[in-house]
Design an enzyme around this catalytic site. Structure first.
Site, PDB file in Angstrom:
ATOM      1  N   SER A  23      36.815  91.412  59.728  1.00 14.61           N
ATOM      2  CA  SER A  23      36.382  92.760  59.340  1.00 14.61           C
ATOM      3  C   SER A  23      37.354  93.407  58.365  1.00 14.61           C
ATOM      4  O   SER A  23      37.184  94.559  57.981  1.00 14.61           O
ATOM      5  CB  SER A  23      36.240  93.636  60.595  1.00 14.61           C
ATOM      6  OG  SER A  23      37.443  93.636  61.336  1.00 14.61           O
ATOM      7  N   ASN A 110      41.311  96.789  71.470  1.00 16.95           N
ATOM      8  CA  ASN A 110      40.165  97.643  71.799  1.00 16.95           C
ATOM      9  C   ASN A 110      40.528  99.128  71.783  1.00 16.95           C
ATOM     10  O   ASN A 110      39.788  99.946  71.241  1.00 16.95           O
ATOM     11  CB  ASN A 110      39.585  97.251  73.153  1.00 16.95           C
ATOM     12  CG  ASN A 110      39.042  95.833  73.131  1.00 16.95           C
ATOM     13  OD1 ASN A 110      38.921  95.236  72.055  1.00 16.95           O
ATOM     14  ND2 ASN A 110      38.706  95.296  74.284  1.00 16.95           N
ATOM     15  N   THR A 155       5.480 129.422  49.359  1.00 25.30           N
ATOM     16  CA  THR A 155       5.149 128.687  50.582  1.00 25.30           C
ATOM     17  C   THR A 155       4.078 127.691  50.135  1.00 25.30           C
ATOM     18  O   THR A 155       3.275 128.006  49.240  1.00 25.30           O
ATOM     19  CB  THR A 155       4.595 129.592  51.705  1.00 25.30           C
ATOM     20  OG1 THR A 155       3.375 130.181  51.248  1.00 25.30           O
ATOM     21  CG2 THR A 155       5.572 130.692  52.093  1.00 25.30           C
ATOM     22  N   HIS A 156       4.076 126.517  50.702  1.00 24.53           N
ATOM     23  CA  HIS A 156       3.153 125.437  50.292  1.00 24.53           C
ATOM     24  C   HIS A 156       3.292 125.131  48.797  1.00 24.53           C
ATOM     25  O   HIS A 156       2.340 124.693  48.156  1.00 24.53           O
ATOM     26  CB  HIS A 156       1.696 125.785  50.603  1.00 24.53           C
ATOM     27  CG  HIS A 156       1.480 126.330  51.973  1.00 24.53           C
ATOM     28  ND1 HIS A 156       1.190 125.553  53.055  1.00 24.53           N
ATOM     29  CD2 HIS A 156       1.550 127.612  52.432  1.00 24.53           C
ATOM     30  CE1 HIS A 156       1.073 126.316  54.139  1.00 24.53           C
ATOM     31  NE2 HIS A 156       1.300 127.574  53.787  1.00 24.53           N
ATOM     32  N   SER A 277      16.475 108.890  28.300  1.00 24.17           N
ATOM     33  CA  SER A 277      15.614 107.748  28.563  1.00 24.17           C
ATOM     34  C   SER A 277      15.864 106.691  27.495  1.00 24.17           C
ATOM     35  O   SER A 277      16.268 107.010  26.378  1.00 24.17           O
ATOM     36  CB  SER A 277      14.161 108.210  28.534  1.00 24.17           C
ATOM     37  OG  SER A 277      13.314 107.154  28.146  1.00 24.17           O
ATOM     38  N   LYS A 283      13.423 112.912  26.437  1.00 24.66           N
ATOM     39  CA  LYS A 283      13.702 113.069  27.865  1.00 24.66           C
ATOM     40  C   LYS A 283      15.125 113.539  28.183  1.00 24.66           C
ATOM     41  O   LYS A 283      16.080 113.158  27.532  1.00 24.66           O
ATOM     42  CB  LYS A 283      13.472 111.731  28.589  1.00 24.66           C
ATOM     43  CG  LYS A 283      12.027 111.351  28.734  1.00 24.66           C
ATOM     44  CD  LYS A 283      11.218 112.306  29.593  1.00 24.66           C
ATOM     45  CE  LYS A 283      11.453 112.085  31.066  1.00 24.66           C
ATOM     46  NZ  LYS A 283      10.858 110.837  31.559  1.00 24.66           N
ATOM     47  N   GLU A 290      18.152 113.261  41.682  1.00 27.68           N
ATOM     48  CA  GLU A 290      17.275 112.208  42.231  1.00 27.68           C
ATOM     49  C   GLU A 290      18.080 111.219  43.079  1.00 27.68           C
ATOM     50  O   GLU A 290      17.638 110.779  44.136  1.00 27.68           O
ATOM     51  CB  GLU A 290      16.571 111.462  41.103  1.00 27.68           C
ATOM     52  CG  GLU A 290      15.533 112.340  40.386  1.00 27.68           C
ATOM     53  CD  GLU A 290      15.026 111.665  39.112  1.00 27.68           C
ATOM     54  OE1 GLU A 290      14.396 110.606  39.222  1.00 27.68           O
ATOM     55  OE2 GLU A 290      15.283 112.197  38.017  1.00 27.68           O
ATOM     56  N   TYR A 317      34.096  97.226  75.733  1.00 31.44           N
ATOM     57  CA  TYR A 317      34.016  96.801  74.334  1.00 31.44           C
ATOM     58  C   TYR A 317      33.125  95.582  74.165  1.00 31.44           C
ATOM     59  O   TYR A 317      33.116  94.669  75.002  1.00 31.44           O
ATOM     60  CB  TYR A 317      35.425  96.473  73.798  1.00 31.44           C
ATOM     61  CG  TYR A 317      35.393  95.980  72.360  1.00 31.44           C
ATOM     62  CD1 TYR A 317      35.363  96.876  71.303  1.00 31.44           C
ATOM     63  CD2 TYR A 317      35.338  94.608  72.080  1.00 31.44           C
ATOM     64  CE1 TYR A 317      35.300  96.427  69.987  1.00 31.44           C
ATOM     65  CE2 TYR A 317      35.284  94.153  70.766  1.00 31.44           C
ATOM     66  CZ  TYR A 317      35.258  95.073  69.724  1.00 31.44           C
ATOM     67  OH  TYR A 317      35.187  94.638  68.435  1.00 31.44           O
ATOM     68  N   GLN A 322      32.037  96.321  66.129  1.00 26.49           N
ATOM     69  CA  GLN A 322      32.695  96.182  64.830  1.00 26.49           C
ATOM     70  C   GLN A 322      31.767  96.668  63.703  1.00 26.49           C
ATOM     71  O   GLN A 322      32.233  97.043  62.634  1.00 26.49           O
ATOM     72  CB  GLN A 322      33.095  94.718  64.608  1.00 26.49           C
ATOM     73  CG  GLN A 322      33.751  94.442  63.282  1.00 26.49           C
ATOM     74  CD  GLN A 322      34.453  93.101  63.266  1.00 26.49           C
ATOM     75  OE1 GLN A 322      35.502  92.912  63.881  1.00 26.49           O
ATOM     76  NE2 GLN A 322      33.872  92.133  62.589  1.00 26.49           N
ATOM     77  N   LYS A 325      31.860 100.441  61.715  1.00 27.13           N
ATOM     78  CA  LYS A 325      32.644 100.929  60.590  1.00 27.13           C
ATOM     79  C   LYS A 325      31.866 100.988  59.280  1.00 27.13           C
ATOM     80  O   LYS A 325      31.853 102.014  58.596  1.00 27.13           O
ATOM     81  CB  LYS A 325      33.920 100.103  60.443  1.00 27.13           C
ATOM     82  CG  LYS A 325      34.961 100.510  61.467  1.00 27.13           C
ATOM     83  CD  LYS A 325      36.132  99.613  61.497  1.00 27.13           C
ATOM     84  CE  LYS A 325      36.215  98.651  62.647  1.00 27.13           C
ATOM     85  NZ  LYS A 325      35.308  98.720  63.756  1.00 27.13           N
TER      86      LYS A 325
HETATM   87  N1  ARG Z   1      37.837  94.234  64.383  1.00 29.48           N
HETATM   88  C1  ARG Z   1      37.487  94.660  65.705  1.00 29.48           C
HETATM   89  C2  ARG Z   1      36.503  95.852  65.627  1.00 29.48           C
HETATM   90  O1  ARG Z   1      36.386  96.370  64.589  1.00 29.48           O
HETATM   91  C3  ARG Z   1      38.715  95.075  66.434  1.00 29.48           C
HETATM   92  C4  ARG Z   1      38.625  94.982  67.916  1.00 29.48           C
HETATM   93  C5  ARG Z   1      38.612  93.577  68.320  1.00 29.48           C
HETATM   94  N2  ARG Z   1      38.641  93.445  69.737  1.00 29.48           N
HETATM   95  C6  ARG Z   1      38.275  92.312  70.327  1.00 29.48           C
HETATM   96  N3  ARG Z   1      38.343  92.296  71.595  1.00 29.48           N
HETATM   97  N4  ARG Z   1      37.823  91.302  69.648  1.00 29.48           N
HETATM   98  O2  ARG Z   1      35.880  96.219  66.573  1.00 29.48           O
END
Ligand code: ARG
Length: 461
Positions: A23, A110, A155-156, A277, A283, A290, A317, A322, A325
């Site tokens: 990651s 974790n 309105t509308h 354009s 244009k 947009e 966990y 993961q 993110k």
């Molecule tokens: N890269 C992992 C995440 O984003 C970190 C935590 C990993 N923990 C594990 N027990 N494999 O969640």
């Protein structure tokens, strides 16, 4: 590279699995927060006598150096590392040997990752808030110059009653104030420290969770260790708060797109904030508005990704998490991108007051005022409504409007009409009389601007 867990395994991990599992390409951006968290953790370990004071200091100092080196480019993130947490720890251990290996005492990735995302998003919320506040300020500035710029209210998407451009803009300012409120609420629940939750079940070491929470400026430590490592509510809350901001920006964009069209021509975007354009020389396209409207879709998607990712996860966990993110970072990145382009686009646009006024002068936008005139002379509103409807029909038949309909015709329809009807239905009177709290009259709008500015001032403190 041998994996950190190599002791338990007899084979190296398949290179495809490594790429799949890794990651760092997207969590690498949390390096600073990871290091801040590790410094607090190292200090706590020293204070609590879990490692020696000396090792604690060595770790904290070296972590600061690693941060500097990443920031000045001496250290480059290794895309083969599993994640940012492993990379920082490996870099530290490379430099410090034995001592480096002590950092991960009484901690798990974790609780580490749960901590890092909170720290990272806390900063981002601050950035987003600043942008939302500055957009609201720009709206106040433009509204101030347009407290008496008459435009049609819809309105509308049909002309309904006359309002002022300042009034219209201040409606968006109220949405933005609520947006800041939602970000603050999100922050309240986010700002609790999961560090010390360990892998899931806390730890047998005599750690001091309150110390690390305080060091890292959290309001408190998370109460339950299972919750500490498995809660991503704050990601969902944030992406949902951001979705609402995007929805507001998207509605605004839709109006800007309409207002730029020849059919409206209420505004014109600055050349620097519009595009041409490739084939049609005439244009001038509102691409930014947009794109903001378009990007709203992906942010809603990010919110749905997070909800769906979490919905079936048993405590605590799971690696699924993961995936949090990329989704929450995408929402954060895009709302910042949209806000920071939207603000100067608004600041530099030209407002065509005459076109707004001319649009308000057509479409029988003063029909309600005509009915109200009769009500003020003692008639029940429903009767007045009916008579005005007939007058509008007559005007349409004669291809004229209420302002130009002869008094005779008014009188034929109802005895109560007199010469003062023309003043009562004149655009400026219609707008100025709408001075109820929150209404479009210049006075009401000024009050709204003052109120909004005061709120913004408080938010800025
Ligand atoms: N890269 C992992 C995440 O984003 C970190 C935590 C990993 N923990 C594990 N027990 N494999 O969640």
């Amino acid at each position: 590279m041998a994996m950190m867990w190599a002791g338990r395994f007899s084979k190296e991990v398949d290179s495809k699995v490594n790429a799949f599992n890794s990651s760092i390409s997207f969590d690498g951006r949390m390096y600073r927060h990871d290091i801040m968290g590790s410094i607090a953790h190292a200090e706590m370990l020293g204070r609590c006598g879990i490692i020696s004071e000396e090792d604690s200091k060595t770790l904290a100092n070296e972590l600061k150096k690693v941060l500097e080196d990443i920031e000045n480019g001496t250290v480059e993130l290794d895309m083969n590392a599993e994640d940012i947490h492993m990379f920082i720890e490996a870099t530290l251990t490379e430099r410090l040997g034995e001592v480096g290996k002590r950092l991960h005492t009484a901690r798990s990735r974790n609780d580490q990752v749960a901590l890092d995302i909170r720290l990272y998003l806390r900063d981002e919320i601050g950035e987003i808030k600043k942008l939302v506040i500055s957009l609201a300020e720009v709206l106040c500035d433009i509204a101030e110059k347009n407290t008496d710029t008459v435009m049609p209210g819809y309105t509308h998407l049909q002309r309904a009653q006359p309002i002022t451009f300042g009034h219209h803009l201040m409606a968006y300012a109220q949405m933005l104030l609520r947006d800041v409120g939602r970000l603050n609420d999100t922050l309240k629940r986010l700002n609790q420290c999961p560090l010390g939750s360990g892998a899931l079940a806390g730890t047998t070491y005599p750690i001091d969770r309150d110390f690390t929470a305080e060091q890292l400026d959290f309001d408190c430590a998370v109460i339950n260790s299972l919750d500490g490592v498995s809660d991503r509510d704050f990601c969902i809350e944030l992406s949902s708060s951001i979705s609402i901001i995007m929805m507001h920006l998207s509605r605004f964009s839709e109006e800007i797109i309409l207002w730029c069209s020849w059919e409206f021509k209420f505004i014109e975007l600055d050349d620097a904030f519009a595009t041409g354009s490739s084939i049609m020389p005439q244009k001038k396209n509102p691409d930014i508005a947009e794109l903001v409207r378009g990007k709203c879709a992906r942010v809603f998607g990010d919110n749905m990704t997070l909800l769906t990712m979490m919905k079936g996860l048993p405590l605590a966990y799971n690696k699924d998490m993961q995936e949090d993110k990329e989704a929450v970072f995408d929402a954060v990145d895009n709302v910042k991108l949209c806000l920071s382009t939207f603000i100067p686009m608004l600041k530099t646009m030209s407002v065509y007051k005459d076109n707004m006024r001319n649009a308000a002068a057509r479409g029988f936008i003063n029909a309600t005022d005509c009915a109200d005139y009769l009500v003020k002379k003692g008639m029940a509103f429903r009767d007045a409504y009916k008579i005005t409807g007939s007058l509008v029909a007559l005007c349409i038949e004669r291809k004229t409007d209420l302002e130009h309909l002869p008094l005779e015709d008014y009188k034929n329809m109802c005895e109560l009409f007199d010469n003062d009807i023309y003043r009562a239905i004149s655009l400026d009177v219609c707008v100025n009389m709408r001075s109820s709290k929150g209404g479009p009259s210049p006075e009401s709008v000024k009050e709204q601007i003052n109120f909004t500015r005061e709120c913004l001032l408080q938010l800025n403190q």
